[in-house]
Write a protein that holds these residues in place. Sequence first.
Motif, PDB file in Angstrom:
ATOM      1  N   CYS A 173       0.837  -1.204   0.000  1.00 30.38           N
ATOM      2  CA  CYS A 173       0.000   0.000   0.000  1.00 30.38           C
ATOM      3  C   CYS A 173       0.874   1.258   0.000  1.00 30.38           C
ATOM      4  O   CYS A 173       0.659   2.181  -0.795  1.00 30.38           O
ATOM      5  CB  CYS A 173      -0.919  -0.040   1.219  1.00 30.38           C
ATOM      6  SG  CYS A 173      -1.876   1.456   1.434  1.00 30.38           S
ATOM      7  N   ALA A 174       1.883   1.277   0.867  1.00 32.50           N
ATOM      8  CA  ALA A 174       2.751   2.469   0.956  1.00 32.50           C
ATOM      9  C   ALA A 174       3.460   2.713  -0.368  1.00 32.50           C
ATOM     10  O   ALA A 174       3.618   3.854  -0.798  1.00 32.50           O
ATOM     11  CB  ALA A 174       3.762   2.294   2.088  1.00 32.50           C
ATOM     12  N   PHE A 175       3.865   1.632  -1.048  1.00 33.59           N
ATOM     13  CA  PHE A 175       4.524   1.824  -2.346  1.00 33.59           C
ATOM     14  C   PHE A 175       3.551   2.462  -3.344  1.00 33.59           C
ATOM     15  O   PHE A 175       3.912   3.409  -4.066  1.00 33.59           O
ATOM     16  CB  PHE A 175       5.063   0.497  -2.914  1.00 33.59           C
ATOM     17  CG  PHE A 175       5.700   0.717  -4.262  1.00 33.59           C
ATOM     18  CD1 PHE A 175       6.956   1.313  -4.366  1.00 33.59           C
ATOM     19  CD2 PHE A 175       5.022   0.392  -5.436  1.00 33.59           C
ATOM     20  CE1 PHE A 175       7.519   1.577  -5.613  1.00 33.59           C
ATOM     21  CE2 PHE A 175       5.581   0.659  -6.684  1.00 33.59           C
ATOM     22  CZ  PHE A 175       6.837   1.253  -6.769  1.00 33.59           C
ATOM     23  N   LEU A 176       2.307   1.987  -3.368  1.00 33.57           N
ATOM     24  CA  LEU A 176       1.319   2.572  -4.293  1.00 33.57           C
ATOM     25  C   LEU A 176       1.064   4.050  -3.989  1.00 33.57           C
ATOM     26  O   LEU A 176       0.646   4.809  -4.854  1.00 33.57           O
ATOM     27  CB  LEU A 176       0.003   1.800  -4.233  1.00 33.57           C
ATOM     28  CG  LEU A 176      -0.042   0.461  -4.946  1.00 33.57           C
ATOM     29  CD1 LEU A 176      -1.404  -0.193  -4.768  1.00 33.57           C
ATOM     30  CD2 LEU A 176       0.270   0.603  -6.440  1.00 33.57           C
ATOM     31  N   CYS A 177       1.297   4.437  -2.736  1.00 32.04           N
ATOM     32  CA  CYS A 177       1.088   5.832  -2.327  1.00 32.04           C
ATOM     33  C   CYS A 177       2.325   6.694  -2.582  1.00 32.04           C
ATOM     34  O   CYS A 177       2.293   7.909  -2.374  1.00 32.04           O
ATOM     35  CB  CYS A 177       0.728   5.899  -0.849  1.00 32.04           C
ATOM     36  SG  CYS A 177      -0.810   5.060  -0.478  1.00 32.04           S
ATOM     37  N   SER A 178       3.394   6.070  -3.012  1.00 29.67           N
ATOM     38  CA  SER A 178       4.682   6.772  -3.091  1.00 29.67           C
ATOM     39  C   SER A 178       4.821   7.591  -4.365  1.00 29.67           C
ATOM     40  O   SER A 178       4.024   7.457  -5.305  1.00 29.67           O
ATOM     41  CB  SER A 178       5.824   5.745  -3.026  1.00 29.67           C
ATOM     42  OG  SER A 178       5.968   5.088  -4.276  1.00 29.67           O
ATOM     43  N   VAL A 179       5.866   8.401  -4.403  1.00 32.48           N
ATOM     44  CA  VAL A 179       6.157   9.183  -5.606  1.00 32.48           C
ATOM     45  C   VAL A 179       6.544   8.255  -6.765  1.00 32.48           C
ATOM     46  O   VAL A 179       6.439   8.649  -7.926  1.00 32.48           O
ATOM     47  CB  VAL A 179       7.308  10.202  -5.382  1.00 32.48           C
ATOM     48  CG1 VAL A 179       6.900  11.277  -4.387  1.00 32.48           C
ATOM     49  CG2 VAL A 179       8.597   9.512  -4.943  1.00 32.48           C
ATOM     50  N   HIS A 180       6.968   7.052  -6.460  1.00 30.97           N
ATOM     51  CA  HIS A 180       7.434   6.140  -7.509  1.00 30.97           C
ATOM     52  C   HIS A 180       6.294   5.449  -8.247  1.00 30.97           C
ATOM     53  O   HIS A 180       6.531   4.755  -9.238  1.00 30.97           O
ATOM     54  CB  HIS A 180       8.343   5.064  -6.900  1.00 30.97           C
ATOM     55  CG  HIS A 180       9.435   5.640  -6.054  1.00 30.97           C
ATOM     56  ND1 HIS A 180      10.427   6.441  -6.558  1.00 30.97           N
ATOM     57  CD2 HIS A 180       9.645   5.599  -4.709  1.00 30.97           C
ATOM     58  CE1 HIS A 180      11.216   6.844  -5.579  1.00 30.97           C
ATOM     59  NE2 HIS A 180      10.761   6.345  -4.450  1.00 30.97           N
ATOM     60  N   ALA A 181       5.072   5.584  -7.735  1.00 28.30           N
ATOM     61  CA  ALA A 181       3.956   4.819  -8.306  1.00 28.30           C
ATOM     62  C   ALA A 181       2.987   5.709  -9.098  1.00 28.30           C
ATOM     63  O   ALA A 181       1.840   5.324  -9.327  1.00 28.30           O
ATOM     64  CB  ALA A 181       3.217   4.088  -7.191  1.00 28.30           C
ATOM     65  N   GLY A 182       3.468   6.855  -9.538  1.00 30.00           N
ATOM     66  CA  GLY A 182       2.586   7.790 -10.244  1.00 30.00           C
ATOM     67  C   GLY A 182       2.088   7.291 -11.593  1.00 30.00           C
ATOM     68  O   GLY A 182       1.156   7.860 -12.163  1.00 30.00           O
ATOM     69  N   TYR A 183       2.695   6.236 -12.119  1.00 37.01           N
ATOM     70  CA  TYR A 183       2.310   5.714 -13.438  1.00 37.01           C
ATOM     71  C   TYR A 183       1.484   4.434 -13.302  1.00 37.01           C
ATOM     72  O   TYR A 183       1.256   3.720 -14.252  1.00 37.01           O
ATOM     73  CB  TYR A 183       3.575   5.459 -14.258  1.00 37.01           C
ATOM     74  CG  TYR A 183       3.426   5.669 -15.745  1.00 37.01           C
ATOM     75  CD1 TYR A 183       2.887   6.848 -16.266  1.00 37.01           C
ATOM     76  CD2 TYR A 183       3.838   4.694 -16.655  1.00 37.01           C
ATOM     77  CE1 TYR A 183       2.758   7.039 -17.631  1.00 37.01           C
ATOM     78  CE2 TYR A 183       3.712   4.878 -18.016  1.00 37.01           C
ATOM     79  CZ  TYR A 183       3.170   6.051 -18.500  1.00 37.01           C
ATOM     80  OH  TYR A 183       3.051   6.238 -19.859  1.00 37.01           O
ATOM     81  N   ILE A 184       1.081   4.144 -12.065  1.00 32.04           N
ATOM     82  CA  ILE A 184       0.258   2.946 -11.810  1.00 32.04           C
ATOM     83  C   ILE A 184      -1.123   3.426 -11.392  1.00 32.04           C
ATOM     84  O   ILE A 184      -1.278   4.003 -10.314  1.00 32.04           O
ATOM     85  CB  ILE A 184       0.848   2.083 -10.666  1.00 32.04           C
ATOM     86  CG1 ILE A 184       2.295   1.683 -10.956  1.00 32.04           C
ATOM     87  CG2 ILE A 184      -0.010   0.837 -10.444  1.00 32.04           C
ATOM     88  CD1 ILE A 184       2.980   0.928  -9.803  1.00 32.04           C
TER      89      ILE A 184
END
Length: 260
Positions: free
Chosen positions: A233-244
């Motif tokens: 969940c935290a990864f999906l909320c991160s700056v790195h997941a803007g293309y998901i």
Amino acid sequence: MDLGIAGRWALVCAASKGLGLGCARALAREGVNVVIVARGAEALHTAATELRALPGAAQVVTVAADITTAEGRQAALAACPQVDILINNAGGPPPGDFRDWEREQWLAALEANMLTPIELIRATVDAMAARGYGRVVNITSSSVKAPIDILGLSNGARSGLTGFVAGIARSQLARNVTLNNLLPGAFDTDRLRGTLEASARRQQQPLDEVAARRRAAIPAGRFGLADEFGAACAFLCSVHAGYITGQNLLIDGGAYPGTF
Ligand code: NAD
């Protein structure tokens, strides 16, 4: 990996225990300010104490409210200075036989597992878009992908939410506001323990045998941990997941047998 979200504000619903707490914990560890909502004040207080003690934790605000009511949602939104991250979650509907469910049971399931997340999305996403950053994660269920017969209320209500999210995730909101669903399989939480106990009673078999059979049916050979769920969940909320965005991510230890 630095998730790049320290200092942001997250509203995490149904977060005094289980998967919601796992998400709050992972976000708090990243320095995200969290507003956690649950009905019971005591468990909420215990959860907040734990979150505040985490290294790197920022502010932790509690709201004792039922998120499936308009007043509960209002209180939750009022407690969060701005919602950069929204984690939608609530208790799951009870199992049963569809022949026994009246309109009233259906409306309760729709309220908790479809309309409440939609209301919170409606209340928050335009401001996220205006600020140029937003992450919405809905905790749904593997039953959206592989329906479970006795969980008809869950299959139906969560599929409705999934269809709605798929539509808006592809709208202009996709400019750095992402909306995704996390689909848990079997995770070691109070909810799972409750369903295993009910199965054991129904089958008149010892609980540990019923639990062992369920674990053995999962390729990973075990139940999932709330912290594993929180990390995703935290990864999906991160700056790195803007293309998901608009995705349904199954986290089930390999239990779903399909290629896709
Ligand atoms: P849990 O029972 O361990 O925790 C539920 C949390 O939600 C608690 O903090 C409770 O206080 C809070 N809550 C429940 N209803 C609420 C409401 N109306 N308003 C505010 N707070 C509320 O449950 P869990 O296992 O973490 O499950 C979370 C969600 O994920 C549920 O919808 C469940 O059906 C779904 N799910 C769980 C599993 C699993 O294996 N654990 C699998 C599939 C789906």
